[in-house]
Design an enzyme around this catalytic site. Structure first.
Site, PDB file in Angstrom:
ATOM      1  N   ASP A 242     -10.466   3.401   4.688  1.00 30.68           N
ATOM      2  CA  ASP A 242     -10.899   2.006   4.564  1.00 30.68           C
ATOM      3  C   ASP A 242     -12.425   1.903   4.487  1.00 30.68           C
ATOM      4  OD1 ASP A 242      -9.018  -0.077   4.412  1.00 30.68           O
ATOM      5  OD2 ASP A 242      -8.439   0.179   6.510  1.00 30.68           O
TER       6      ASP A 242
ATOM      7  N   GLN B  71      -4.045  -1.564   9.903  1.00 34.85           N
ATOM      8  CA  GLN B  71      -4.130  -2.874   9.247  1.00 34.85           C
ATOM      9  C   GLN B  71      -4.770  -3.900  10.170  1.00 34.85           C
ATOM     10  OE1 GLN B  71      -3.447  -3.413   6.061  1.00 34.85           O
ATOM     11  NE2 GLN B  71      -3.842  -5.603   6.120  1.00 34.85           N
TER      12      GLN B  71
ATOM     13  N   LYS C 274       0.844  -1.210   0.000  1.00 37.68           N
ATOM     14  CA  LYS C 274       0.000   0.000   0.000  1.00 37.68           C
ATOM     15  C   LYS C 274       0.871   1.248   0.000  1.00 37.68           C
ATOM     16  CE  LYS C 274      -3.766  -2.423   2.362  1.00 37.68           C
ATOM     17  NZ  LYS C 274      -4.477  -2.678   3.628  1.00 37.68           N
TER      18      LYS C 274
HETATM   19  N1  GUN Z   1      -6.848  -6.562   6.344  1.00 36.77           N
HETATM   20  C1  GUN Z   1      -7.264  -7.239   5.249  1.00 36.77           C
HETATM   21  N2  GUN Z   1      -7.819  -6.384   4.371  1.00 36.77           N
HETATM   22  C2  GUN Z   1      -7.762  -5.160   4.924  1.00 36.77           C
HETATM   23  C3  GUN Z   1      -8.166  -3.866   4.497  1.00 36.77           C
HETATM   24  O1  GUN Z   1      -8.719  -3.673   3.416  1.00 36.77           O
HETATM   25  N3  GUN Z   1      -7.922  -2.846   5.355  1.00 36.77           N
HETATM   26  C4  GUN Z   1      -7.324  -3.039   6.546  1.00 36.77           C
HETATM   27  N4  GUN Z   1      -7.143  -1.989   7.329  1.00 36.77           N
HETATM   28  N5  GUN Z   1      -6.938  -4.233   6.989  1.00 36.77           N
HETATM   29  C5  GUN Z   1      -7.154  -5.276   6.172  1.00 36.77           C
END
Ligand code: GUN
Length: 292
Positions: free
Chosen positions: A120, A97, A53
């Site tokens: 998110d 995350q 990311k």
């Molecule tokens: N863990 C798995 N997918 C995601 C996501 O899209 N965002 C976040 N913050 N954690 C994740």
């Protein structure tokens, strides 16, 4: 033979658009979009996701900062970092995350993120806004799936969409979005899950199947009506006897590709779109939010 819905190609297109718009925002308003990412613990998959990311941000001119805390970090420490980022005008997007270690209350952390920085789309404010059709941050995977429909001119209006999986991140928001009277919506939606009896019977009636359950090759040829559109959100890691691993989806691609009219591969379908939509959301946040 089905049209291959190439997520890598679409994501590249979106990154280029975000790069151009970011450049414009910097030159006209002096605002550089910034995304802060918090990773707690040492889950190797999470580490890869977070690094990817941040790398995506770099490619398009979005500033990114990763903060890592040990697995035994206290909840208060996590909350105070989030609060500091909420108050920092240079931080437009905040991503914690998931999953978090079990001693940390995930929902409490999500609720602490300012809804205006919640790129998110997990905060209850944004989840509620989505449900009632108000502008807000859309979670990245559902947003990515709608973007695939938009950019491939796949009609959803009046179609029967079967969503398999009821997660807060994918299945529930996607079902709500598809049902709404809006572009890439207006579908008749069936939401299937582990309690569903005779999954195949539901799927066979679907014009659009979206599998988001995390079960390798759950969807096979007998689930798919001729000409259906098949979207595979699954990201399952299959480890072979020799220790090598590869990514597989929830759809048995080879079995289904001959029946579907369009299909996403895994890898290279929904995954890259999810990452691209995070960049879009961060740019949106830097511009003043989804309502601006
Ligand atoms: N863990 C798995 N997918 C995601 C996501 O899209 N965002 C976040 N913050 N954690 C994740």
């Amino acid at each position: 033979m089905a049209v291959l819905l190439d997520g890598n190609a679409l994501a590249k297109e979106i990154r280029e658009e975000v790069r151009r718009d970011t450049e414009h925002l910097v030159s006209t308003r002096g605002v550089q979009p910034g995304l802060n990412l918090l990773l707690v613990g040492d889950n190797p998959a999470s580490d890869v996701y977070v690094r990817n990311k941040a790398r995506d941000c770099e490619k398009v001119g979005i500033r990114s900062t990763i903060v890592r805390l040990p697995a035994d970090a206290q909840q208060d420490e996590v909350l105070s970092i989030v609060r500091a980022w909420n108050a920092d005008d240079d931080v437009h997007g905040i991503l914690v995350q998931l999953p978090l270690p079990p001693h940390i209350d995930e929902q409490r952390v999500i609720r602490t993120i300012s809804p205006t920085k919640d790129v998110d789309g997990f905060h209850p404010d944004n989840a509620g806004r989505l449900l009632i059709g108000l502008p807000g941050f859309l979670p990245c995977t559902p947003a990515g799936v709608l973007e695939i429909f938009k950019r491939h001119a796949i009609e959803t209006s009046g179609k029967h969409a079967v969503v398999i999986g009821r997660s807060n991140i994918v299945g529930k928001p996607l079902a709500a979005l598809l049902a709404q009277k809006r572009p890439q919506g207006n579908a008749t939606v069936t939401l299937c899950h582990t309690g569903t009896r005779d999954l195949a019977a539901h799927c066979q009636r679907a014009d659009i199947i979206i599998a988001a359950v995390g079960v390798t090759h759950l969807i096979r040829a007998e689930h798919v009506k001729d000409g259906a559109v098949v979207i595979d959100v699954g990201m399952n890691r299959l480890v072979a006897d020799d220790g090598t691993s590869r990514l597989t989806g929830d759809v048995d691609f080879d079995a289904v590709v001959g029946k579907a009219s369009a299909i996403t591969p895994v890898p290279g379908g929904v995954g890259p779109m999810t990452r691209a939509m995070l960049l879009m959301n961060t740019l949106l946040a830097a511009r003043g939010g989804p309502e601006a």
